[in-house]
Enzyme design. Structure first.
Site, mmCIF file in Angstrom:
data_model
loop_
_atom_site.group_PDB
_atom_site.id
_atom_site.type_symbol
_atom_site.label_atom_id
_atom_site.label_comp_id
_atom_site.label_asym_id
_atom_site.label_seq_id
_atom_site.Cartn_x
_atom_site.Cartn_y
_atom_site.Cartn_z
ATOM 1 N N ARG A 87 0.852 -1.189 0.000
ATOM 2 C CA ARG A 87 0.000 0.000 0.000
ATOM 3 C C ARG A 87 0.891 1.245 0.000
ATOM 4 N NH1 ARG A 87 -2.315 2.962 4.594
ATOM 5 N NH2 ARG A 87 -4.058 4.204 3.840
ATOM 6 N N HIS A 131 -2.716 10.998 0.555
ATOM 7 C CA HIS A 131 -2.173 10.818 1.902
ATOM 8 C C HIS A 131 -1.563 12.152 2.337
ATOM 9 C CE1 HIS A 131 -0.672 7.583 4.871
ATOM 10 N NE2 HIS A 131 -0.494 8.766 5.431
ATOM 11 N N GLU A 176 -7.185 8.623 6.023
ATOM 12 C CA GLU A 176 -7.411 9.350 7.266
ATOM 13 C C GLU A 176 -7.871 10.795 7.055
ATOM 14 O OE1 GLU A 176 -3.962 8.959 9.776
ATOM 15 O OE2 GLU A 176 -4.214 6.793 9.994
ATOM 16 N N ASN A 305 -7.419 2.053 10.027
ATOM 17 C CA ASN A 305 -6.116 2.308 10.634
ATOM 18 C C ASN A 305 -6.295 2.385 12.143
ATOM 19 O OD1 ASN A 305 -5.218 2.535 8.034
ATOM 20 N ND2 ASN A 305 -4.678 4.699 8.142
ATOM 21 N N TYR A 307 -4.023 2.398 15.991
ATOM 22 C CA TYR A 307 -2.792 2.370 16.777
ATOM 23 C C TYR A 307 -3.058 2.290 18.277
ATOM 24 C CZ TYR A 307 -0.509 3.668 12.434
ATOM 25 O OH TYR A 307 -0.056 3.669 11.140
ATOM 26 N N GLU A 371 -3.458 0.082 8.370
ATOM 27 C CA GLU A 371 -2.278 0.523 9.116
ATOM 28 C C GLU A 371 -2.391 0.013 10.540
ATOM 29 O OE1 GLU A 371 -1.225 4.677 9.183
ATOM 30 O OE2 GLU A 371 -1.698 4.943 7.050
#
Length: 466
Positions: A87, A131, A176, A305, A307, A371
């Protein structure tokens, strides 16, 4: 690559479904460098990073990981890892330098070479159109708060898909958009560095509109077999306590962090509590008839995504904040427990909760974890080895969470480790390392970390050893 902690075949294995996509991911401004070569013009991140005080140590993406010149070396690294998918993002100012009009032959040729090299290596190209690198000329004209930027994005999507449509297996429109809208235009932590919460809400809507128009453009120009997707950094929001005030704080952040994108894209509607919460800032009159229908153009998958979780409580967050109209209502308490070098809490349960909740809310929409990863203070030891056991533990826990979500019925079809390379980490400059491949930025030498060898073993086994 050989595994660093190979176990006997009798060790319990969390096996993933056949055909599961094992990938890795990067972003153009973070790795490419070559900021002024072959006709590329400045993006908002070029301008922002060259503005004193905006990025740690005055770092810029001018050279980054020099991927523009070392692309074949980096694809060889991926081939050795055994990844099935890569990606990457296309740099808008590299392929369309003014943000409008004809494309740059040199810029488009770079991505043709990249996708051809990937295909020759047996790796599926997964291209992200945006991005965060808006051409500076478009920001000067008003940026994402201006409706016309969505028109320009649709043209850019057509141009790029027309050049690469026969090579790219999966197209992602936006990465995002929450960060683009709210870190870029509300808190000013990211490019273009504006602090106007009303403009941030307009930007969020125009990003949704741009996504829908790009979906239409991709359907018209890309290969019929190509998958069209969107990637969101959805917030795993939790109230600190079960009090009514804390639950209302969580509702506000869920509206601003999640439903502001999920509702228009998948349900062709605006969250009405969001409209009420933000009434002091805007009446939402910039939403025109037909916009929500356009934003909800069907996609083939949703990228997630993740985290860290987002824990909230009633209170007050300092301004400027990336949460318009949340000041005076929400605070973000710091919880005890392990954290990454980004000072983010480590909690794989948040990823499990997101995936299972999305499976319930969006039945029939395949999911990709586009991600997931962690920054740590990595360094090469005297023997040249980069030991990163904390990252391996983080990845193992989060892949186990994905496996558990699949077992609960979530249609998760792939996992993309962030990131292939240490890179320019936005406002943190080169101070934070997310890569599974260490980059010595002075020499540009690449050294696979222990986590790279561990991930190669996961891919070869088709699952995670517990």
């Amino acid at each position: 690559m050989t595994a660093v902690d190979a176990r006997p075949d009798t060790t319990p294995l969390l096996r993933f479904p056949r055909g599961f996509r094992w990938g890795t991911a990067t972003a153009a401004y973070q790795i490419e460098g070559a900021a002024t070569e072959d006709g590329r013009t400045p993006s908002i991140w070029d301008t922002f990073s060259h503005t004193p005080g905006k990025v740690r140590n005055g770092d810029t993406g001018d050279i980054a990981a020099d991927h523009y010149h070392r692309m074949r070396e980096d694809v060889t690294l991926m081939k050795r890892l055994g990844v099935s998918d890569y990606r990457f993002s296309v740099s808008w100012p590299r392929v369309q330098p003014t943000g409008r009009g004809p494309g740059s032959p040199q810029g488009l040729d770079f991505y043709r070479r990249l996708t051809d090299t990937l295909l020759d290596a047996g790796i599926r190209p997964v291209a992200t159109l945006y991005h965060w690198d808006l051409p500076q000329e478009l920001e000067d004209a008003g940026g994402w708060p201006r409706r016309e930027t969505a028109d320009r994005f649709a043209e850019y999507a057509s141009l790029t898909a027309g050049a690469l449509g026969d090579r790219v297996a999966t197209w992602t429109t936006l990465n995002e958009p929450w960060c683009s809208a709210f870190l870029g235009y509300a808190s000013g932590e990211h490019a273009p560095g504006r602090t106007d919460p009303a403009a941030a809400l307009r930007a969020a809507h125009h990003l949704n509109l741009a996504h829908g128009r790009a979906v239409q453009a991709l359907r018209a120009c890309a290969a019929p077999s190509a998958e069209v997707s969107l990637t969101l950094n959805l917030h795993a929001v939790r109230p600190l306590t079960d009090s009514a005030a804390d639950r209302d704080a969580a509702r506000r952040i869920d509206a601003l962090g999640n439903r502001i994108f999920l509702d228009p894209v998948f349900h062709a509607r605006l969250p009405q509590d969001l409209v009420r919460d933000t009434a002091p800032l805007t009446d939402w009159s910039f939403v025109r008839d037909g916009d929500l229908r356009t934003a909800s153009a069907p996609v083939d998958s949703l990228g997630v995504n993740y985290y860290a979780p987002t824990v909230v409580a009633a209170g007050d967050c300092p301004a400027p904040s990336p949460w318009p109209a949340a000041e005076g209502h929400v605070r973000f308490p710091r919880l005890p427990g392990p954290r990454t070098a980004m000072d983010w809490p480590i909690d794989a349960e948040g990823l499990y909760g997101l995936l299972t909740a999305l499976a319930e809310e969006l039945p029939g929409v395949p999911l990709l974890v586009t991600e997931n990863g962690a920054a740590y203070d990595d360094y090469a030891d005297p023997a040249g080895r980069v030991r990163d056991p904390e990252r391996i533990a983080y990845l193992r826990a989060h892949l186990a969470a994905v496996h558990r979500a699949i077992g609960r019925g979530a249609d998760v079809r792939g996992y993309f480790l962030w990131s292939l390379l240490d890179n320019f980490e936005w406002a943190h400059g080169y101070g934070k390392r997310f890569g599974m491949v260490h980059v010595d930025f002075a020499s540009q030498r690449r050294t696979p970390k222990d986590s790279a060898r561990w991930y190669a073993d996961v891919i070869a086994r088709g699952g995670v050893v517990q």
